[in-house]
Design an enzyme around this catalytic site. Structure first.
Site, PDB file in Angstrom:
ATOM      1  N   ASP A  36      85.157  38.226  23.150  1.00 52.61           N
ATOM      2  CA  ASP A  36      84.087  38.952  22.378  1.00 52.61           C
ATOM      3  C   ASP A  36      84.888  40.273  21.996  1.00 52.61           C
ATOM      4  OD1 ASP A  36      82.478  39.412  20.600  1.00 52.61           O
ATOM      5  OD2 ASP A  36      80.884  39.038  21.750  1.00 52.61           O
TER       6      ASP A  36
HETATM    7  C1  BGC Z   1      79.656  39.636  18.789  1.00 50.41           C
HETATM    8  C2  BGC Z   1      80.403  38.347  18.308  1.00 50.41           C
HETATM    9  C3  BGC Z   1      81.295  38.435  16.928  1.00 50.41           C
HETATM   10  C4  BGC Z   1      82.276  39.490  17.198  1.00 50.41           C
HETATM   11  C5  BGC Z   1      83.359  39.861  16.098  1.00 50.41           C
HETATM   12  C6  BGC Z   1      80.925  40.915  18.723  1.00 50.41           C
HETATM   13  O1  BGC Z   1      80.142  41.988  18.914  1.00 50.41           O
HETATM   14  O2  BGC Z   1      78.973  39.607  19.969  1.00 50.41           O
HETATM   15  O3  BGC Z   1      79.225  37.547  18.090  1.00 50.41           O
HETATM   16  O4  BGC Z   1      81.727  37.289  16.705  1.00 50.41           O
HETATM   17  O5  BGC Z   1      81.585  40.863  17.309  1.00 50.41           O
HETATM   18  O6  BGC Z   1      82.476  40.444  14.741  1.00 50.41           O
END
Ligand code: BGC
Length: 734
Positions: free
Chosen positions: A261
């Site tokens: 993530d």
């Molecule tokens: C979130 C994810 C997301 C990623 C990319 C993160 O902060 O937890 O769900 O896919 O950002 O934007």
């Protein structure tokens, strides 16, 4: 593929291999502390494996061109985006979508999202999010399918198939993109519902209750997995070898790649398990292949290799998996596969796509209460539409709608269009979202619905005047879209103060009041349930929500949504979920308080609205359960059937739910678990028989030693229209 990738890798330098593991962000949306600079040059130097947040075939092509024409190895890039519940055509937020219990609809929504996103240059969606959540304080409950593992698993499968295609036909067209199941794992179990908080859970609970949906996505062939921010057993998921390798690859046989993530590697410094070099090495060792945004891999892996902290084989494996993903997507054959500039106008936000979104939205709404059949409204007379969310276009689509358009219809606009010409619709704002502008801004994330400068009293007086001139009041209240979603936890999950006061005043007018509730999480609605005659929970229904709400309010569509997460009576009941254990001192059924039993002094144990619950404009009755046999043998199967009758005056759909309780086990077992469901459509007066096949496989669970086993003994089978109102019968597994 193996040969092709091996050949390619034999010609790559170490730096180029590490470059493939790097995923910088480019574009307008940033959620963390990301800073990626000079991305074009990095692509040229072979230091980038993919990009995210870039949209539009021309822009994507421009970057792809740098990769395949100007970098030494000419390796195409992946282009990822948070395609979560649709693209420009926005579907209901995932929690709402799950309330349709309609797997064809779920799959179709992902298929349309894939078609639109791919037309805009995207080949990789950061979805589905399948984190089980039992705590509505957690804002990201909006992004998942609720509290049940089995339903979550079915939805995970439908979403993966929708994005990628099924089996051999996956990735065969340029309308199919790679899915990324997230957030692996257990992210939804953050303590106290506070986002990014610590998770601590027994292995047996993980295996029996939380891991199933991720596993289902892997079984459906998901191409990639995203690691979660939280820790598991004291080691952040992103450095957790047991999770990323032992379970994911060795036990489940996952063959794709794992991306972190957003800055999840860097955050392990704050978790306190080492400096950037250490945590980057630990992530790679654990089984992480791609570093989202943080550049920990890019900047430290070579040093770690020199110092013997990682091996060449570790880097090779990650690089190989990323190249394989590009191969599977067909990018080596045609790096511009998703760069057709003719496609956006043909494929995005088409009337067909929007018609599907409208239909699905209307299926996701949950009718929570409807005294004296106040709903549906007749298409005559004067309707007052009142509330801060009644005319708030930007608020309709819900959280994580990065490609949504500004011109979606508000509720007032949707009602005007669906009401016909015999209805007069008058609007008043009634109140601001909250008294506190700071809270309102925290819960806006770029989607401020705008504060009215008038005083609470002035706004209310206008609303009461409008209400007094109408036959019925539609109160559009609840949360704004970004009150849920990432980093939007709440400790008080009621309808915000000033809106409740408005609602009380509207009720005092004596006009019938319908509460149209916007929310991304279960709210505490104990007072509303006692006081308001009709409540339709519309969540955030997407780009066509305004029209879809009209369809349901006026009865052109009979509501059929059923909750996939329990609504607590108050925050003190949390975590609350239907598939809990019995304990050694269960409360007797129907009791409130018994001394020395498991209960509260001040509230009953049951939720306000249970899992599976949702009303219709018609009514359904269930016959007793008929079992084909009463003993199930190891290789046998039994059929449980009920006859469901539509006893009302309207046609309607019903979600028939099958629950099973394992009466005695070597470990304690839940009081019931969802094991099947079927959504049926019944004309007024019509009856249908629904059959569920029960096999020993469905009765398996993980025992104390984490073996997946059957244990012979007695079982209770329950079938009904929600998790509480069920018919029951018993059988034995021999
Ligand atoms: C979130 C994810 C997301 C990623 C990319 C993160 O902060 O937890 O769900 O896919 O950002 O934007």
């Amino acid at each position: 593929m193996d040969k092709f990738v091996a050949n390619l890798m034999s010609r790559m330098t170490l730096e180029e291999k590490i470059g493939q593991l790097n995923l910088p962000v480019m574009g307008e949306i940033t959620t963390g502390e990301a800073q990626n600079s000079d991305v074009a040059n990095k692509i040229r130097n072979g230091q980038v494996g993919g990009l995210f947040n870039l949209r539009g075939p021309e822009k994507v092509k421009e970057m792809q061109q740098i990769a395949v024409e100007e970098s030494r190895m000419k390796i195409p890039l992946l282009f990822g985006l948070d395609v979560i519940h649709g693209y420009e055509t926005v579907f209901p937020i995932p929690l709402a979508l799950s309330c349709t219990w309609n797997m064809q609809a779920v799959e179709r929504s992902a298929q349309i999202a894939a078609k639109e996103a791919s037309a805009d240059g995207i080949c990789w969606a950061f979805s589905p999010m399948v984190d089980i959540a039992r705590d509505p304080r957690w804002g990201r409950i909006a992004e998942g399918a609720g509290e049940d593992p089995y339903l979550g698993g079915q939805i995970a499968k439908a979403m993966v198939q929708g994005y990628q295609g099924v089996g051999d036909s996956a990735f065969t067209s340029n309308a199919q993109i790679m899915a990324c199941v997230k957030h692996y794992a257990l992210y939804g179990a953050a303590e106290a519902g506070r986002d990014y908080n610590t998770v601590d859970m027994s292995r047996i609970r993980m295996y029996n209750e939380y891991l199933y949906p991720y596993h289902a996505a892997v079984e459906a062939g998901v191409g990639s997995v995203m690691s979660s921010f939280n820790e598991i057993d004291g080691v952040p998921a992103t450095a957790n070898h047991w999770l990323m390798t032992d379970v994911l690859r060795d036990q489940w046989g996952f063959k794709g790649f794992v991306v972190t993530d957003y800055t999840a590697i860097n955050e392990m410094v704050a978790h306190g398990i080492g400096d950037l070099q250490t945590v980057s090495a630990r992530a790679l060792k654990a089984g992480i292949d791609m570093d989202m945004v943080g550049e920990g891999f890019l900047t430290t892996l070579k040093k770690s290799l020199d110092e013997g902290k990682v091996t060449k084989a570790d880097i090779d494996q990650a690089c190989r998996l990323i190249l394989e993903a590009k191969y599977k997507l067909g990018l080596f054959d045609n790096p511009y596969k998703f760069c057709d500039s003719e496609r956006p106008k043909k494929d995005i936000y088409t009337p067909e796509n929007r018609a599907v979104a409208r239909k699905i939205a209307s299926e996701s709404f949950v009718l929570l209460k409807n005294d004296n059949n106040l709903l549906p409204l007749s298409k005559k007379g004067t309707i007052a539409v009142i509330g801060p969310l009644a005319d708030a276009r930007s608020n309709m689509v819900g959280t994580w709608s990065v490609a949504s358009r500004p011109d979606v219809k508000s509720l007032v606009e949707g009602l005007k269009e669906t009401a016909g010409d015999q209805v007069k619709i008058n609007y008043a704002k009634g109140s601001n979202l909250t008294t506190d502008p700071v809270l309102e801004e925290h819960g806006a994330f770029g989607r401020l619905i705008g504060r009215d400068k008038r005083t609470e009293e002035e706004l209310r007086n206008e609303a009461l005047r409008v209400a007094s001139q109408s036959d019925v009041v539609v109160a559009a209240l609840g949360e704004s879209a970004e009150f849920t979603g990432e980093s939007s936890s709440r400790s008080d999950i009621s309808i915000p103060d000033v809106q409740q006061r408005l609602l009380k005043e509207l009720l005092k007018t004596g006009k019938p009041v319908v509460l149209v509730l916007f929310t991304g999480r279960p709210l505490t609605l104990t007072w509303e349930n006692e006081s308001v005659p009709a409540i339709l929970n519309v969540w955030f229904g997407g780009s066509e929500a305004g029209l879809a709400i009209g369809d349901v309010l006026f009865g052109d569509v009979n509501p059929s949504g059923k909750l996939t997460t329990s609504f607590p009576r108050n925050v003190g009941q949390i975590p609350i979920y239907y598939n809990h254990k019995n304990t050694g001192r269960p409360l007797e059924k129907g009791q409130w308080f018994q001394k020395f039993r498991s209960n509260y002094l001040d509230v009953v144990n049951e939720p306000l609205y249970p899992f599976g619950y949702g009303l219709s404009y018609t009514s359904f009755t269930y016959s007793d359960i008929r079992l084909s046999v009463s003993d199930l043998t190891e290789k046998g199967e039994l059929t449980a059937e009920v006859t469901v009758t539509n006893t009302g005056k309207r046609d309607g759909a019903e979600v028939v739910q099958l629950y099973i309780r394992d009466m005695v086990g070597s470990v304690t077992r839940p009081v019931k678990e969802l094991k099947g469901f079927e959504k049926i459509f019944l004309k007024a007066g019509e009856s249908k028989t629904v059959q569920f096949k029960i096999t020993p496989e469905m009765l398996k669970f993980y025992n104390y030693d984490l073996q997946y086993v059957n244990e012979p003994g007695d079982f209770q089978v329950m079938i009904g229209g929600d998790s509480e109102q069920v018919k029951s019968a018993t059988f034995a597994l021999k």
